[in-house]
Design a protein around this motif. Structure first.
Motif, PDB file in Angstrom:
ATOM      1  N   ARG A   2     -40.254 -32.368  31.621  1.00 37.59           N
ATOM      2  CA  ARG A   2     -41.630 -32.101  32.018  1.00 37.59           C
ATOM      3  C   ARG A   2     -41.672 -31.338  33.352  1.00 37.59           C
ATOM      4  O   ARG A   2     -40.896 -31.618  34.262  1.00 37.59           O
ATOM      5  CB  ARG A   2     -42.407 -33.405  32.193  1.00 37.59           C
ATOM      6  CG  ARG A   2     -42.566 -34.207  30.930  1.00 37.59           C
ATOM      7  CD  ARG A   2     -43.227 -35.548  31.221  1.00 37.59           C
ATOM      8  NE  ARG A   2     -43.175 -36.391  30.037  1.00 37.59           N
ATOM      9  CZ  ARG A   2     -44.114 -36.408  29.086  1.00 37.59           C
ATOM     10  NH1 ARG A   2     -45.191 -35.641  29.223  1.00 37.59           N
ATOM     11  NH2 ARG A   2     -43.986 -37.187  28.036  1.00 37.59           N
ATOM     12  N   HIS A  58     -39.409 -27.602  37.854  1.00 37.63           N
ATOM     13  CA  HIS A  58     -38.563 -28.327  36.911  1.00 37.63           C
ATOM     14  C   HIS A  58     -37.608 -29.311  37.577  1.00 37.63           C
ATOM     15  O   HIS A  58     -37.072 -30.188  36.902  1.00 37.63           O
ATOM     16  CB  HIS A  58     -37.745 -27.335  36.074  1.00 37.63           C
ATOM     17  CG  HIS A  58     -38.555 -26.508  35.140  1.00 37.63           C
ATOM     18  ND1 HIS A  58     -39.166 -25.324  35.529  1.00 37.63           N
ATOM     19  CD2 HIS A  58     -38.883 -26.698  33.838  1.00 37.63           C
ATOM     20  CE1 HIS A  58     -39.835 -24.815  34.493  1.00 37.63           C
ATOM     21  NE2 HIS A  58     -39.673 -25.624  33.465  1.00 37.63           N
ATOM     22  N   SER A 129     -46.873 -32.746  33.762  1.00 40.39           N
ATOM     23  CA  SER A 129     -47.376 -32.179  32.512  1.00 40.39           C
ATOM     24  C   SER A 129     -47.350 -33.209  31.391  1.00 40.39           C
ATOM     25  O   SER A 129     -46.459 -34.060  31.311  1.00 40.39           O
ATOM     26  CB  SER A 129     -46.546 -30.958  32.111  1.00 40.39           C
ATOM     27  OG  SER A 129     -45.203 -31.326  31.843  1.00 40.39           O
ATOM     28  N   VAL A 130     -48.349 -33.131  30.540  1.00 38.31           N
ATOM     29  CA  VAL A 130     -48.426 -33.934  29.316  1.00 38.31           C
ATOM     30  C   VAL A 130     -48.746 -33.005  28.160  1.00 38.31           C
ATOM     31  O   VAL A 130     -49.296 -31.923  28.335  1.00 38.31           O
ATOM     32  CB  VAL A 130     -49.479 -35.056  29.427  1.00 38.31           C
ATOM     33  CG1 VAL A 130     -49.023 -36.144  30.383  1.00 38.31           C
ATOM     34  CG2 VAL A 130     -50.841 -34.507  29.857  1.00 38.31           C
ATOM     35  N   GLU A 131     -48.363 -33.461  26.958  1.00 41.71           N
ATOM     36  CA  GLU A 131     -48.567 -32.634  25.773  1.00 41.71           C
ATOM     37  C   GLU A 131     -50.036 -32.511  25.403  1.00 41.71           C
ATOM     38  O   GLU A 131     -50.458 -31.511  24.822  1.00 41.71           O
ATOM     39  CB  GLU A 131     -47.785 -33.209  24.591  1.00 41.71           C
ATOM     40  CG  GLU A 131     -46.271 -33.110  24.734  1.00 41.71           C
ATOM     41  CD  GLU A 131     -45.816 -31.667  24.776  1.00 41.71           C
ATOM     42  OE1 GLU A 131     -46.375 -30.833  24.035  1.00 41.71           O
ATOM     43  OE2 GLU A 131     -44.912 -31.366  25.582  1.00 41.71           O
ATOM     44  N   SER A 132     -50.823 -33.522  25.719  1.00 41.08           N
ATOM     45  CA  SER A 132     -52.222 -33.545  25.305  1.00 41.08           C
ATOM     46  C   SER A 132     -52.970 -34.556  26.157  1.00 41.08           C
ATOM     47  O   SER A 132     -52.354 -35.446  26.768  1.00 41.08           O
ATOM     48  CB  SER A 132     -52.338 -33.934  23.828  1.00 41.08           C
ATOM     49  OG  SER A 132     -51.905 -35.285  23.653  1.00 41.08           O
ATOM     50  N   GLU A 135     -52.031 -38.071  25.036  1.00 34.96           N
ATOM     51  CA  GLU A 135     -50.817 -38.601  25.646  1.00 34.96           C
ATOM     52  C   GLU A 135     -51.097 -38.998  27.090  1.00 34.96           C
ATOM     53  O   GLU A 135     -50.590 -40.011  27.590  1.00 34.96           O
ATOM     54  CB  GLU A 135     -49.682 -37.580  25.607  1.00 34.96           C
ATOM     55  CG  GLU A 135     -48.383 -38.137  26.185  1.00 34.96           C
ATOM     56  CD  GLU A 135     -47.302 -37.082  26.382  1.00 34.96           C
ATOM     57  OE1 GLU A 135     -46.122 -37.428  26.228  1.00 34.96           O
ATOM     58  OE2 GLU A 135     -47.636 -35.926  26.714  1.00 34.96           O
ATOM     59  N   PRO A 223     -53.121 -29.126  32.657  1.00 32.18           N
ATOM     60  CA  PRO A 223     -52.645 -29.957  31.536  1.00 32.18           C
ATOM     61  C   PRO A 223     -51.717 -31.059  32.030  1.00 32.18           C
ATOM     62  O   PRO A 223     -50.545 -31.141  31.656  1.00 32.18           O
ATOM     63  CB  PRO A 223     -51.915 -28.947  30.655  1.00 32.18           C
ATOM     64  CG  PRO A 223     -51.399 -27.933  31.624  1.00 32.18           C
ATOM     65  CD  PRO A 223     -52.422 -27.823  32.718  1.00 32.18           C
ATOM     66  N   THR A 224     -52.253 -31.909  32.900  1.00 31.47           N
ATOM     67  CA  THR A 224     -51.419 -32.881  33.599  1.00 31.47           C
ATOM     68  C   THR A 224     -52.117 -34.229  33.730  1.00 31.47           C
ATOM     69  O   THR A 224     -53.331 -34.341  33.617  1.00 31.47           O
ATOM     70  CB  THR A 224     -51.106 -32.400  35.042  1.00 31.47           C
ATOM     71  OG1 THR A 224     -52.334 -32.330  35.792  1.00 31.47           O
ATOM     72  CG2 THR A 224     -50.423 -31.059  35.049  1.00 31.47           C
ATOM     73  N   ARG A 247     -42.806 -38.391  37.973  1.00 30.26           N
ATOM     74  CA  ARG A 247     -42.458 -37.757  36.696  1.00 30.26           C
ATOM     75  C   ARG A 247     -41.677 -38.725  35.813  1.00 30.26           C
ATOM     76  O   ARG A 247     -41.905 -38.790  34.591  1.00 30.26           O
ATOM     77  CB  ARG A 247     -41.653 -36.484  36.917  1.00 30.26           C
ATOM     78  CG  ARG A 247     -41.237 -35.845  35.603  1.00 30.26           C
ATOM     79  CD  ARG A 247     -40.658 -34.464  35.748  1.00 30.26           C
ATOM     80  NE  ARG A 247     -39.392 -34.453  36.477  1.00 30.26           N
ATOM     81  CZ  ARG A 247     -38.629 -33.360  36.601  1.00 30.26           C
ATOM     82  NH1 ARG A 247     -39.026 -32.214  36.071  1.00 30.26           N
ATOM     83  NH2 ARG A 247     -37.499 -33.414  37.271  1.00 30.26           N
ATOM     84  N   GLU A 251     -42.716 -39.987  32.023  1.00 28.30           N
ATOM     85  CA  GLU A 251     -41.812 -39.870  30.866  1.00 28.30           C
ATOM     86  C   GLU A 251     -41.502 -41.241  30.277  1.00 28.30           C
ATOM     87  O   GLU A 251     -41.466 -41.409  29.047  1.00 28.30           O
ATOM     88  CB  GLU A 251     -40.527 -39.166  31.293  1.00 28.30           C
ATOM     89  CG  GLU A 251     -39.503 -38.992  30.181  1.00 28.30           C
ATOM     90  CD  GLU A 251     -39.976 -38.080  29.052  1.00 28.30           C
ATOM     91  OE1 GLU A 251     -39.335 -38.099  27.981  1.00 28.30           O
ATOM     92  OE2 GLU A 251     -40.989 -37.355  29.236  1.00 28.30           O
ATOM     93  N   SER A 254     -44.407 -42.354  28.184  1.00 27.43           N
ATOM     94  CA  SER A 254     -44.465 -41.651  26.902  1.00 27.43           C
ATOM     95  C   SER A 254     -43.436 -42.207  25.922  1.00 27.43           C
ATOM     96  O   SER A 254     -43.719 -42.384  24.730  1.00 27.43           O
ATOM     97  CB  SER A 254     -44.240 -40.157  27.122  1.00 27.43           C
ATOM     98  OG  SER A 254     -44.337 -39.438  25.915  1.00 27.43           O
TER      99      SER A 254
END
Length: 399
Positions: A2, A58, A129-132, A135, A223-224, A247, A251, A254
């Protein structure tokens, strides 16, 4: 892996007197939205502060470079006006504040009175960041009981308007006067999250969704997931370290979702208590353990958090880095401890000895605290850090 990025709010200060200076307009003169995107610098509620933003990163090293860059650019701008920037979460010295000329801020000042008038506080927001958004809500539900540990690690505001507060993070106390601030309940779904936000807006108490000040929230513009509990960190390496921990929390949350692990339904009242305790004692005494919410030595609770996210940190080759960083932070102390030590050293150098318990440090000692903070803020922020491009966090539209 992420991406993650941070926003830092920095005080603009006089390097001699330590007083906050209302210079943000001067520092940002001529910047339009394009200029802000290029530099990552922007306004905040008060003209005595300036915000820096990193691009999505990153790695720890990449993020640390970006934090150094933002601090260096803000400090360079301040130096042109005889000022400096300091990564401290409240001003040690009492001063009047000046609200940034903006219709929204003017309405906040009118509606919220002394809360907005006195709100010269500097926070540290970590975006992961998240996928949606779906999430993202799962993440919020899973991390809510661990966030107080981050407050203790970053606590950097022991003084308020010329007085010692007895708190390591008095910013947390000042910030939590806003009506939507603090920990939130388990949402359970994006629909429930949106429903709660809608109901809060319908009360007419807050102006807009930008005033949803939960400890962690779905970002309106990125998108976070945005974690907002931290004081701005005095040292850039601590800022990058805490961002790595956040972070890893995201993760881990998730992965728990994928494994069917339900969030822990800790009562919000207990989360408020944990936040208060972290704000009060920082790393000096006891925190409330996020497992059973009973008091435990602060270092034990911090290491329990590292253990909790260690599988993710190990997978991302960050475990050794985090363990070394946490060990150093615990040995050195957080920003609040460093500020107090700076005041004490000033008194010892001047032959003043220790002030009687409960008495405030002199104005000169507090100026020395600010001067120390201004120097530490830009340590490691060399010329190379100024050259790298730093577009703002990727913007998105939310329905």
């Amino acid at each position: 892996m992420r991406t993650f990025g941070v926003e830092e709010e920095l005080l603009i200060v006089d390097p001699v007197t330590g007083m906050p200076l209302a210079l943000a307009d001067a520092l940002l003169a001529g910047q339009d939205e394009t200029g802000k995107a290029e530099t990552g610098l922007g306004h905040e509620l008060k003209l005595e502060q300036i915000e820096t933003q990193t691009r999505p990163c990153h790695s720890y090293a990449e993020l640390l470079h970006q934090v150094h860059r933002g601090r260096a650019m803000a400090n360079d701008a301040a130096r042109h006006h005889g000022a400096r920037v300091a990564a401290i979460a409240t001003s040690p010295l009492a001063s009047n504040t000046h609200t940034t000329p903006d219709p929204r801020y003017a309405e906040m000042l009118d509606r919220f009175g002394i809360i907005a008038t006195e709100q010269l506080t500097c926070g540290f927001h970590v975006h992961t960041s998240v996928e949606s958004p779906e999430e993202g809500v799962v993440v919020l539900d899973h991390i809510r009981d661990k966030l107080a540990v981050l407050t203790a690690l970053t606590a950097n505001s022991p003084y308020w308007r010329g007085l010692p507060t007895g708190f390591d993070s008095y910013r947390t106390q000042a910030w939590n006067r806003w009506p939507t601030s603090g920990p939130s309940a388990v949402f359970g779904s994006l629909t429930a999250y949106r429903r709660i936000v809608k109901r809060l807006l319908e009360t007419g108490v807050i102006l807009d969704e930008g005033m949803i000040y939960f400890d962690a929230r779905i970002s309106r513009n990125h998108p976070t997931v945005e974690v907002r509990v931290a004081d701005v960190c005095l040292r850039a390496e601590d800022a990058a370290l805490v961002a790595v921990l956040v972070r890893a929390l995201v993760e881990t949350a998730s992965l728990e979702m994928l494994d069917g692990v339900e969030p822990t339904h800790v009562p919000t009242a207990l989360l408020r208590m944990a936040s208060w305790q972290a704000s009060s004692s920082g790393l000096r005494g006891e925190l409330l353990d996020f497992g059973d919410f009973r008091p435990a030595p602060a270092a034990d609770v911090v290491w329990a958090l590292v253990d909790y996210v260690s599988p993710v940190l190990d997978d991302q080759d960050e475990l050794a880095l985090v363990k070394a960083g946490i060990s150093k932070l615990l040995e050195r102390g957080n920003g609040a401890q460093e500020q107090r030590h700076a005041a004490m050293r000033y008194g010892e150098r001047r032959g003043h000895g220790h002030n009687p318990p409960g008495s405030p440090p002199s104005g000169e000692a507090l100026a020395a605290v600010v001067g120390h903070a201004a120097r530490v803020t830009v340590q490691g922020a060399g010329v190379d850090a100024r050259k790298a491009p730093a577009p703002m966090l990727t913007m998105v539209r939310r329905p």
